[in-house]
Enzyme design. Structure first.
Site, PDB file in Angstrom:
ATOM      1  N   MET A  56       1.024  -1.528   0.180  1.00  0.00           N
ATOM      2  CA  MET A  56      -0.328  -0.120  -0.688  1.00  0.00           C
ATOM      3  C   MET A  56       0.686   1.265   0.259  1.00  0.00           C
ATOM      4  O   MET A  56       0.680   2.482   0.306  1.00  0.00           O
ATOM      5  CB  MET A  56      -1.372   0.048   1.190  1.00  0.00           C
ATOM      6  N   TYR A  57       2.296   0.858   0.309  1.00  0.00           N
ATOM      7  CA  TYR A  57       3.136   2.418   0.020  1.00  0.00           C
ATOM      8  C   TYR A  57       3.428   2.887  -1.297  1.00  0.00           C
ATOM      9  O   TYR A  57       2.608   2.265  -1.958  1.00  0.00           O
ATOM     10  CB  TYR A  57       4.237   1.839   0.254  1.00  0.00           C
ATOM     11  N   PRO A  58       3.240   4.678  -1.360  1.00  0.00           N
ATOM     12  CA  PRO A  58       3.528   5.153   0.081  1.00  0.00           C
ATOM     13  C   PRO A  58       2.397   5.522   0.753  1.00  0.00           C
ATOM     14  O   PRO A  58       1.392   5.254   0.183  1.00  0.00           O
ATOM     15  CB  PRO A  58       4.269   6.915  -0.729  1.00  0.00           C
ATOM     16  N   GLY A  67       1.833   1.748  -5.390  1.00  0.00           N
ATOM     17  CA  GLY A  67       2.895   1.591  -6.193  1.00  0.00           C
ATOM     18  C   GLY A  67       3.959   2.450  -5.661  1.00  0.00           C
ATOM     19  O   GLY A  67       5.631   1.533  -7.082  1.00  0.00           O
TER      20      GLY A  67
END
Length: 112
Positions: A56-58, A67
């Site tokens: 799920m980052y950032p 992504g």
């Protein structure tokens, strides 16, 4: 810089740096280029070999940026060319009705 010590990770055969570099800001608060520079510094100047990331980052998580952290890590690994030198820890999204873009089906993330 002073090299970071390393230790065995639990009972595995992995040997990791005492410091694990978090990556949750790359792609939102930091650019790809800044993330690559930070990785170069951590690995080349301080001897880190351990990264923490998540699908799920950032953060804060948004459909438009999800992504980008992985893209930063991927660009750095491609440039570096030594994937076997990197210990990469990752996580999946927990249950959330609000995060509907990660799975591609338009539904919130679920843990089953």
């Amino acid at each position: 810089g002073t090299p970071i010590r390393r230790r065995q990770l639990g009972t595995s055969d992995l040997v990791v740096s005492d410091v694990c570099l978090g990556t949750m800001t790359w792609g939102k608060q930091n650019t790809l280029e800044e993330g690559v520079q930070q990785l170069d510094c951590a690995f080349d100047d301080y001897g880190l070999n351990f990264l923490d990331t998540a699908e799920m980052y950032p953060v804060p998580t948004e459909a438009e940026t999800q992504g980008r952290t992985d893209e930063t890590i991927g660009a750095w690994l491609k440039k570096r060319g030594r994937r076997d030198d990197v210990i990469l820890a990752s996580k999946i999204c927990g249950a959330s009705e609000r995060i509907t873009w990660v799975r591609g089906d338009g539904r919130g993330t679920r843990v089953t």
